[in-house]
Design a protein around this motif. Structure first.
Motif, PDB file in Angstrom:
ATOM      1  N   MET A   1     -12.757  40.778  24.740  1.00 28.53           N
ATOM      2  CA  MET A   1     -11.278  40.116  24.518  1.00 28.53           C
ATOM      3  C   MET A   1     -10.532  40.504  25.838  1.00 28.53           C
ATOM      4  N   SER A   2      -9.709  39.798  26.407  1.00 26.48           N
ATOM      5  CA  SER A   2      -9.090  39.955  27.521  1.00 26.48           C
ATOM      6  C   SER A   2      -7.599  40.667  27.081  1.00 26.48           C
ATOM      7  N   TYR A   3      -7.184  41.530  27.926  1.00 28.68           N
ATOM      8  CA  TYR A   3      -6.030  42.446  27.904  1.00 28.68           C
ATOM      9  C   TYR A   3      -4.689  41.431  27.503  1.00 28.68           C
ATOM     10  N   HIS A   8      -0.933  40.061  23.266  1.00 30.79           N
ATOM     11  CA  HIS A   8      -0.181  39.111  22.485  1.00 30.79           C
ATOM     12  C   HIS A   8      -0.381  39.272  20.809  1.00 30.79           C
ATOM     13  N   LEU A   9      -1.806  39.628  20.636  1.00 29.68           N
ATOM     14  CA  LEU A   9      -2.302  39.782  19.021  1.00 29.68           C
ATOM     15  C   LEU A   9      -1.416  41.173  18.683  1.00 29.68           C
ATOM     16  N   HIS A  10      -1.552  42.167  19.639  1.00 35.69           N
ATOM     17  CA  HIS A  10      -0.669  43.538  19.128  1.00 35.69           C
ATOM     18  C   HIS A  10       0.918  43.236  19.035  1.00 35.69           C
ATOM     19  N   MET A  11       1.368  42.434  19.742  1.00 34.52           N
ATOM     20  CA  MET A  11       2.701  42.196  19.608  1.00 34.52           C
ATOM     21  C   MET A  11       3.066  41.248  18.365  1.00 34.52           C
ATOM     22  N   THR A  49      -3.873  46.703   9.543  1.00 29.11           N
ATOM     23  CA  THR A  49      -5.113  46.960  10.092  1.00 29.11           C
ATOM     24  C   THR A  49      -5.399  46.249  11.458  1.00 29.11           C
ATOM     25  N   ILE A  50      -5.154  44.883  11.522  1.00 34.29           N
ATOM     26  CA  ILE A  50      -5.432  44.194  12.611  1.00 34.29           C
ATOM     27  C   ILE A  50      -4.245  44.893  13.914  1.00 34.29           C
ATOM     28  N   ALA A  54      -5.881  46.229  17.302  1.00 34.88           N
ATOM     29  CA  ALA A  54      -5.725  45.675  18.548  1.00 34.88           C
ATOM     30  C   ALA A  54      -5.082  46.815  19.451  1.00 34.88           C
ATOM     31  N   ALA A  55      -4.298  47.774  18.743  1.00 32.90           N
ATOM     32  CA  ALA A  55      -3.834  48.909  19.755  1.00 32.90           C
ATOM     33  C   ALA A  55      -4.845  49.781  20.123  1.00 32.90           C
TER      34      ALA A  55
END
Length: 122
Positions: A1-3, A8-11, A49-50, A54-55
């Protein structure tokens, strides 16, 4: 998965975490403890958890896994504090003054986490 996707998932999950926490605080404040018998009881745990996955993924993709900068270490320490304060803020067996104090502390800590994430000061 790209940075970019991971970031964006993390944010997104970070914003959702604070939104769900604030919603649960609000529902308690207006006397609606029934949320504890709804999916709102466990959805934040799935989201968190997600967020954590992601982090951790970002640590490796961004190259921080071997040597974390100071701002990232501070975020982790504040995260632990936020979790502890959040647990106390939502604990029905505590008195209202203790829960309000814990909620304020949790919100201050999450604000500091967001600041560190955006400013990366050290």
């Amino acid at each position: 998965m790209s940075y970019t996707i991971l970031k964006h998932l993390h944010m997104t999950t970070a914003y959702l975490t604070i939104t769900l926490f604030a919603l649960r605080l609000l529902l308690d404040a207006v006397g609606r403890p029934g949320w504890r018998q709804t999916p709102l009881r466990f959805i934040p745990h799935i989201n968190d958890t997600i967020l954590l996955v992601a982090a951790i993924s970002l640590l490796f993709v961004a190259g921080y896994a071997s040597a974390m900068p100071g701002w990232l270490i501070a975020k982790v320490v504040l995260l632990v504090g936020y979790i502890v304060a959040g647990v106390f803020a939502l604990k029905v067996t505590l008195g209202k003054p203790a829960r309000i104090t814990a909620a304020v502390l949790a919100l201050i800590m999450v604000s500091a986490i967001f600041h560190l994430a955006m400013a990366k000061p050290f």
